[in-house]
Design an enzyme around this catalytic site. Sequence first.
Site, mmCIF file in Angstrom:
data_model
loop_
_atom_site.group_PDB
_atom_site.id
_atom_site.type_symbol
_atom_site.label_atom_id
_atom_site.label_comp_id
_atom_site.label_asym_id
_atom_site.label_seq_id
_atom_site.Cartn_x
_atom_site.Cartn_y
_atom_site.Cartn_z
ATOM 1 N N ASN A 111 45.489 20.160 2.180
ATOM 2 C CA ASN A 111 44.517 19.106 2.487
ATOM 3 C C ASN A 111 43.107 19.654 2.376
ATOM 4 O OD1 ASN A 111 42.798 18.955 5.182
ATOM 5 N ND2 ASN A 111 44.653 20.159 5.664
ATOM 6 N N GLY A 114 38.183 17.451 5.423
ATOM 7 C CA GLY A 114 36.786 17.656 5.770
ATOM 8 C C GLY A 114 36.342 16.953 7.044
ATOM 9 N N PHE A 115 37.163 17.063 8.106
ATOM 10 C CA PHE A 115 36.788 16.492 9.414
ATOM 11 C C PHE A 115 36.442 15.005 9.310
ATOM 12 C CE2 PHE A 115 35.143 20.665 11.595
ATOM 13 C CZ PHE A 115 36.446 21.133 11.689
ATOM 14 N N ASN A 139 39.898 18.628 20.563
ATOM 15 C CA ASN A 139 39.499 19.598 19.558
ATOM 16 C C ASN A 139 38.146 19.165 19.000
ATOM 17 O OD1 ASN A 139 39.294 20.713 16.749
ATOM 18 N ND2 ASN A 139 41.281 21.610 17.269
ATOM 19 N N SER A 173 38.402 25.604 10.062
ATOM 20 C CA SER A 173 38.761 24.749 8.935
ATOM 21 C C SER A 173 38.124 25.280 7.660
ATOM 22 C CB SER A 173 38.287 23.315 9.180
ATOM 23 O OG SER A 173 38.448 22.543 8.005
ATOM 24 N N ASN A 175 37.600 23.456 5.085
ATOM 25 C CA ASN A 175 37.147 22.292 4.326
ATOM 26 C C ASN A 175 35.748 21.813 4.678
ATOM 27 O OD1 ASN A 175 39.637 22.109 2.910
ATOM 28 N ND2 ASN A 175 40.555 21.214 4.740
ATOM 29 N N THR A 176 35.074 22.513 5.583
ATOM 30 C CA THR A 176 33.661 22.270 5.865
ATOM 31 C C THR A 176 32.910 23.524 5.453
ATOM 32 O OG1 THR A 176 34.109 20.777 7.727
ATOM 33 C CG2 THR A 176 31.934 21.817 7.653
ATOM 34 N N LYS A 215 39.929 28.270 18.033
ATOM 35 C CA LYS A 215 40.909 28.235 16.943
ATOM 36 C C LYS A 215 40.402 29.038 15.753
ATOM 37 C CE LYS A 215 43.973 25.047 14.472
ATOM 38 N NZ LYS A 215 44.409 23.630 14.382
ATOM 39 N N ASN A 244 44.713 27.986 11.785
ATOM 40 C CA ASN A 244 44.458 26.822 10.942
ATOM 41 C C ASN A 244 45.150 27.023 9.587
ATOM 42 O OD1 ASN A 244 43.117 24.458 9.815
ATOM 43 N ND2 ASN A 244 41.546 24.756 11.375
ATOM 44 N N GLY A 294 53.651 26.632 10.086
ATOM 45 C CA GLY A 294 54.969 26.809 9.502
ATOM 46 C C GLY A 294 56.139 26.655 10.446
#
Length: 361
Positions: A111, A114-115, A139, A173, A175-176, A215, A244, A294
């Site tokens: 994925n 992006g929040f 979170n 993350s 994605n940011t 995290k 993450n 996982g």
Amino acid sequence: MIGALAGLARPVLFALEPEVAHEVTLRALELGVYPRCPGTEAPALRCSLWGLDLPNPIGIAAGFDKDARVADAVLGLGCGFAEVGTTTPRPQSGNPAPRVFRLIPERAVINRLGFNNAGHAAALKRLTARARRGVVGVNIGANKDSTDRAADYVAGIEAFYGVASYFTVNISSPNTPGLRDLQAPDALDELLGRIMAARAAKVASGAPSRPIVVKLAPDLAEDAVEPVVAALLRHGADGIALSNTTLARPGLTDPAAREAGGLSGRPLFHRSTVVLARVYEATAGKVPLIGIGGIDSGETALAKIEAGATLLQLYTGLIYEGPGLIGRITSYLAKACAERGVRTLSELTGTRSAEWAAKQI
């Protein structure tokens, strides 16, 4: 009947685009159309942590319920706790679609969302309206275009302090852009200093102390573990969530593996568990860890516990195994406690951490 329908739902959901399937799942949960999982409150699985009592150590990872729509349904599924978010101060749409990709042969997902979320106000309204039962964490993250990301995290602490059982500070993350830079020791020092000051101000005003979990990413280099952990200990972080999604692509063959974004699911298990164990060793087991990445069976759940986890969170495993996975995992863990002659699952935490920490990624 609902349990039987849940078994039939998977092929229907897999016929839909991933984000559409996710929205359908959320709406079903909002309507109460989901199986209640028996056997998720075995005495051996009960745990008390941070002054919170949990019937079992299983939760669903952040990203599933970004806007606090189904916290009570998650508890109803048999989870011992729920976590909403990641939520940012202002609403944001996230990255352009398509941005979620199933790797079905690999039992994985990539994925680059992006929040995407509706912002603090929307989540706060729902959390304020719900009855205060069960453990529900929040979170928190930063807006992509924020000029002061630490201020965004502080805003999350201040906004949700009255409704959160605990906070998870998501700095992991992929994605940011630039978000993971907050894991660098100097940046982490500044961020945690401001977050802990915000909590201290709440406590000084008479509010209870809310636990703060940080995290981290599974792509943390081995030589970075010690300085990052030192910063977390120095600032009194109450817990660490590991991990993450990863930017690595460990031997994947599915064409979708070429997509940009964070990889979750079965291929993440080894890397995330090794990093979990290394952090457990670095903290000498003094800080509770949430094991993520996982987990799709009782065996993988137990391995996370043995590597150093106190709590567990699932997400991609549920996509492939369905909600019955929660009950199967709790039954397996309870059986493992009985077979090993321990009264509580916590007695197995970290029993194989050194072995896991020594593995290569």
